[in-house]
Motif scaffolding. Structure first.
Motif, PDB file in Angstrom:
ATOM      1  N   ASP A 191       7.555  -3.003  -9.491  1.00  0.00           N
ATOM      2  CA  ASP A 191       6.852  -2.248  -8.171  1.00  0.00           C
ATOM      3  C   ASP A 191       7.697  -2.976  -6.930  1.00  0.00           C
ATOM      4  OD1 ASP A 191       5.059  -1.167  -9.443  1.00  0.00           O
ATOM      5  OD2 ASP A 191       3.445  -2.559  -9.156  1.00  0.00           O
ATOM      6  N   VAL A 192       7.581  -2.168  -6.020  1.00  0.00           N
ATOM      7  CA  VAL A 192       8.145  -2.459  -4.520  1.00  0.00           C
ATOM      8  C   VAL A 192       7.012  -2.604  -3.659  1.00  0.00           C
ATOM      9  CG1 VAL A 192       9.764  -2.238  -2.491  1.00  0.00           C
ATOM     10  CG2 VAL A 192      10.454  -1.822  -4.866  1.00  0.00           C
ATOM     11  N   LEU A 193       6.765  -3.763  -3.067  1.00  0.00           N
ATOM     12  CA  LEU A 193       5.917  -3.987  -2.049  1.00  0.00           C
ATOM     13  C   LEU A 193       6.239  -4.080  -0.697  1.00  0.00           C
ATOM     14  CD1 LEU A 193       3.722  -6.719  -3.943  1.00  0.00           C
ATOM     15  CD2 LEU A 193       3.779  -4.539  -4.258  1.00  0.00           C
ATOM     16  N   ALA A 194       5.236  -3.560   0.524  1.00  0.00           N
ATOM     17  CA  ALA A 194       5.449  -3.631   1.751  1.00  0.00           C
ATOM     18  C   ALA A 194       4.081  -4.419   2.221  1.00  0.00           C
ATOM     19  CB  ALA A 194       5.642  -2.389   2.558  1.00  0.00           C
ATOM     20  N   ASP A 195       4.170  -5.561   2.801  1.00  0.00           N
ATOM     21  CA  ASP A 195       3.131  -6.104   3.379  1.00  0.00           C
ATOM     22  C   ASP A 195       2.059  -6.488   2.344  1.00  0.00           C
ATOM     23  OD1 ASP A 195       4.318  -6.017   5.883  1.00  0.00           O
ATOM     24  OD2 ASP A 195       3.273  -4.507   6.491  1.00  0.00           O
ATOM     25  N   GLY A 196       2.542  -6.638   0.916  1.00  0.00           N
ATOM     26  CA  GLY A 196       1.719  -6.606  -0.148  1.00  0.00           C
ATOM     27  C   GLY A 196       1.202  -5.596  -0.755  1.00  0.00           C
ATOM     28  N   LYS A 215       1.666  -1.710  -2.321  1.00  0.00           N
ATOM     29  CA  LYS A 215       2.350  -1.070  -3.225  1.00  0.00           C
ATOM     30  C   LYS A 215       2.974   0.233  -2.603  1.00  0.00           C
ATOM     31  CE  LYS A 215       3.123   1.278  -7.914  1.00  0.00           C
ATOM     32  NZ  LYS A 215       2.669   1.244  -9.330  1.00  0.00           N
ATOM     33  N   MET A 216       4.532   0.202  -2.488  1.00  0.00           N
ATOM     34  CA  MET A 216       5.095   1.165  -1.895  1.00  0.00           C
ATOM     35  C   MET A 216       5.848   2.202  -2.835  1.00  0.00           C
ATOM     36  SD  MET A 216       6.837   2.368   0.906  1.00  0.00           S
ATOM     37  CE  MET A 216       6.748   1.525   2.047  1.00  0.00           C
ATOM     38  N   ALA A 217       6.385   1.485  -3.813  1.00  0.00           N
ATOM     39  CA  ALA A 217       7.178   2.294  -4.886  1.00  0.00           C
ATOM     40  C   ALA A 217       6.949   1.552  -6.322  1.00  0.00           C
ATOM     41  CB  ALA A 217       8.503   2.167  -4.597  1.00  0.00           C
ATOM     42  N   GLY A 218       7.085   2.479  -7.314  1.00  0.00           N
ATOM     43  CA  GLY A 218       7.072   1.910  -8.665  1.00  0.00           C
ATOM     44  C   GLY A 218       8.385   2.468  -9.388  1.00  0.00           C
ATOM     45  N   ILE A 219       8.746   1.727 -10.510  1.00  0.00           N
ATOM     46  CA  ILE A 219       9.938   2.160 -11.343  1.00  0.00           C
ATOM     47  C   ILE A 219       9.316   2.192 -12.796  1.00  0.00           C
ATOM     48  CG2 ILE A 219      12.262   1.142 -11.950  1.00  0.00           C
ATOM     49  CD1 ILE A 219      12.146  -0.392  -9.319  1.00  0.00           C
ATOM     50  N   VAL A 253       8.629   6.712  -4.809  1.00  0.00           N
ATOM     51  CA  VAL A 253       8.372   6.025  -3.646  1.00  0.00           C
ATOM     52  C   VAL A 253       7.555   6.876  -2.826  1.00  0.00           C
ATOM     53  CG1 VAL A 253       9.504   5.040  -1.389  1.00  0.00           C
ATOM     54  CG2 VAL A 253      10.927   5.208  -3.469  1.00  0.00           C
ATOM     55  N   ASN A 254       6.482   6.195  -2.245  1.00  0.00           N
ATOM     56  CA  ASN A 254       5.610   6.745  -0.977  1.00  0.00           C
ATOM     57  C   ASN A 254       6.267   6.879   0.353  1.00  0.00           C
ATOM     58  OD1 ASN A 254       3.501   6.617  -3.253  1.00  0.00           O
ATOM     59  ND2 ASN A 254       2.745   4.537  -2.510  1.00  0.00           N
ATOM     60  N   VAL A 255       6.673   7.905   0.537  1.00  0.00           N
ATOM     61  CA  VAL A 255       7.420   8.092   1.779  1.00  0.00           C
ATOM     62  C   VAL A 255       6.443   8.855   2.691  1.00  0.00           C
ATOM     63  CG1 VAL A 255       9.087   9.497   2.972  1.00  0.00           C
ATOM     64  CG2 VAL A 255       9.459   8.782   0.735  1.00  0.00           C
ATOM     65  N   VAL A 256       5.771   9.772   2.765  1.00  0.00           N
ATOM     66  CA  VAL A 256       4.782  10.384   3.545  1.00  0.00           C
ATOM     67  C   VAL A 256       3.358  10.290   3.395  1.00  0.00           C
ATOM     68  CG1 VAL A 256       6.485  12.266   4.452  1.00  0.00           C
ATOM     69  CG2 VAL A 256       4.960  12.753   2.464  1.00  0.00           C
ATOM     70  N   GLU A 257       3.086   9.751   1.935  1.00  0.00           N
ATOM     71  CA  GLU A 257       1.796   9.875   1.542  1.00  0.00           C
ATOM     72  C   GLU A 257       1.478   8.700   0.664  1.00  0.00           C
ATOM     73  OE1 GLU A 257      -1.236  11.058   2.229  1.00  0.00           O
ATOM     74  OE2 GLU A 257      -0.923  12.631   3.700  1.00  0.00           O
ATOM     75  N   HIS A 258       0.371   7.845   0.648  1.00  0.00           N
ATOM     76  CA  HIS A 258      -0.029   7.072  -0.403  1.00  0.00           C
ATOM     77  C   HIS A 258      -1.145   7.465  -1.107  1.00  0.00           C
ATOM     78  CE1 HIS A 258      -1.534   5.368   2.996  1.00  0.00           C
ATOM     79  NE2 HIS A 258      -2.521   4.642   2.360  1.00  0.00           N
ATOM     80  N   THR A 306       0.526   1.715   0.392  1.00  0.00           N
ATOM     81  CA  THR A 306       0.995   2.193   1.699  1.00  0.00           C
ATOM     82  C   THR A 306       2.025   3.239   1.595  1.00  0.00           C
ATOM     83  OG1 THR A 306       1.698   1.448   3.831  1.00  0.00           O
ATOM     84  CG2 THR A 306       2.561   0.402   1.887  1.00  0.00           C
ATOM     85  N   SER A 307       2.710   3.729   2.614  1.00  0.00           N
ATOM     86  CA  SER A 307       3.788   4.653   2.594  1.00  0.00           C
ATOM     87  C   SER A 307       4.590   4.287   3.877  1.00  0.00           C
ATOM     88  CB  SER A 307       3.397   6.064   2.739  1.00  0.00           C
ATOM     89  OG  SER A 307       2.776   6.200   4.129  1.00  0.00           O
ATOM     90  N   LEU A 308       5.909   4.860   3.670  1.00  0.00           N
ATOM     91  CA  LEU A 308       6.871   4.593   4.770  1.00  0.00           C
ATOM     92  C   LEU A 308       6.136   5.215   6.293  1.00  0.00           C
ATOM     93  CD1 LEU A 308      10.502   5.220   3.334  1.00  0.00           C
ATOM     94  CD2 LEU A 308       9.672   3.160   4.605  1.00  0.00           C
TER      95      LEU A 308
END
Length: 275
Positions: free
Chosen positions: A127-132, A134-138, A158-163, A172-174
């Motif tokens: 996983d990739v986290l932003a501020d703890g 989850k932003m993305a999964g692999i 990757v959560n770009v516009v929606e999460h 979260t999302s970008l």
């Protein structure tokens, strides 16, 4: 027209691209191309995925505007390090997110996952986290093509516009972070960052360098963790990942445990007994 394109570095390195508005699963499509004798180094990217998968058969939703991308890698003979391609993907994605969301401040998550060292952190294993959150999964999926050839689909969502909001973990999302970026822009940065990290990996020969870079972005390093493994919860301090990229914790008895697969929870969540 989807608007997807490869970075110049990826084009010069021989990567190719198939782009779609919507697909069932980019991983499934990549493995289909492998069975059709594709030579690999093929990116498949989509703005929407209708049958996406996460680890252990979980659903990974990709609403329109988020990024679903899979790279088909074809390996010959040396397969023992194939699973570590997920760490290559994590590093490439973290670098890409840094590139498209410059200057963003870092917060400390309630569960202690983010130590504030990086804007985007890597949670073992995928996983990739932003501020703890989850932003993305692999997700890596593989198929043997011949006794000496293996296809690996390196899937990245990757959560770009929606999460998702109905999940038992922070997400979260970008867009939610205030970043002005679309899936196409992020994909260019991802295809660029992948080139350098994959070249460093060198079919596993450069795994030590990948491991060190991954640890420099590791979420929760040095903190309390709980790991659910085969229905049991293992607790301790997250010490490192070892040379095989297994998750290493030290339990309350001082024993070091190396874990090959499991679900990780940090900090307050680990202490509360939820895993």
């Amino acid at each position: 027209m989807t608007g997807f394109q490869l970075a110049p570095t990826a084009l010069l390195s021989g990567y190719r691209l198939e782009a779609y508005e919507s697909v069932g699963s980019t991983n499934a499509l990549a493995l289909e191309r492998a069975r059709e004798a594709d030579s690999g180094n093929l990116w498949i990217a989509a703005l929407q995925q209708e049958a996406g998968r996460g680890r252990r058969g979980r659903v990974w939703a990709t609403p329109k505007g988020n990024l679903a991308a899979t790279l088909l890698v074809v390996l010959e003979r040396n397969f023992q390090h194939a699973a570590t391609l997920g760490f290559v993907a994590g590093l490439a994605l973290a670098d890409a997110l840094d590139a498209v969301a410059p200057g963003r401040t870092v917060k400390i998550a309630l569960d202690g996952a983010s130590a504030g060292r990086n804007r985007f952190e890597l949670k073992w294993p995928n996983d990739v986290l932003a501020d703890g959150a989850k932003m993305a999964g692999i997700l890596l999926e593989s198929s043997m093509l011949a006794p000496d050839r293996m296809a690996v689909a390196v899937g990245i969502g990757v959560n770009v516009v929606e999460h998702p909001r109905d999940v038992p973990y922070p997400a979260t999302s970008l867009t939610n972070l205030g970043a002005q970026c679309d899936a196409q822009t992020l994909f260019v940065a991802l295809s660029d960052a992948w080139v350098a990290h994959f070249a460093s990996w060198r079919a596993g020969e450069g795994l030590a360098a990948i491991r060190n870079l991954w640890l420099s972005r590791a979420a929760g390093l040095g903190g309390e963790v709980a790991v659910r493994v085969d229905g049991q919860v293992k607790r301790g301090i997250f010490e490192t990942i070892d040379e095989e990229c297994r998750f290493v914790i030290r339990d309350e008895d001082g024993q070091r445990l190396a874990i090959s697969a499991g679900d990780v929870h940090f900090g307050a969540v680990a202490s509360a007994g939820t895993a």
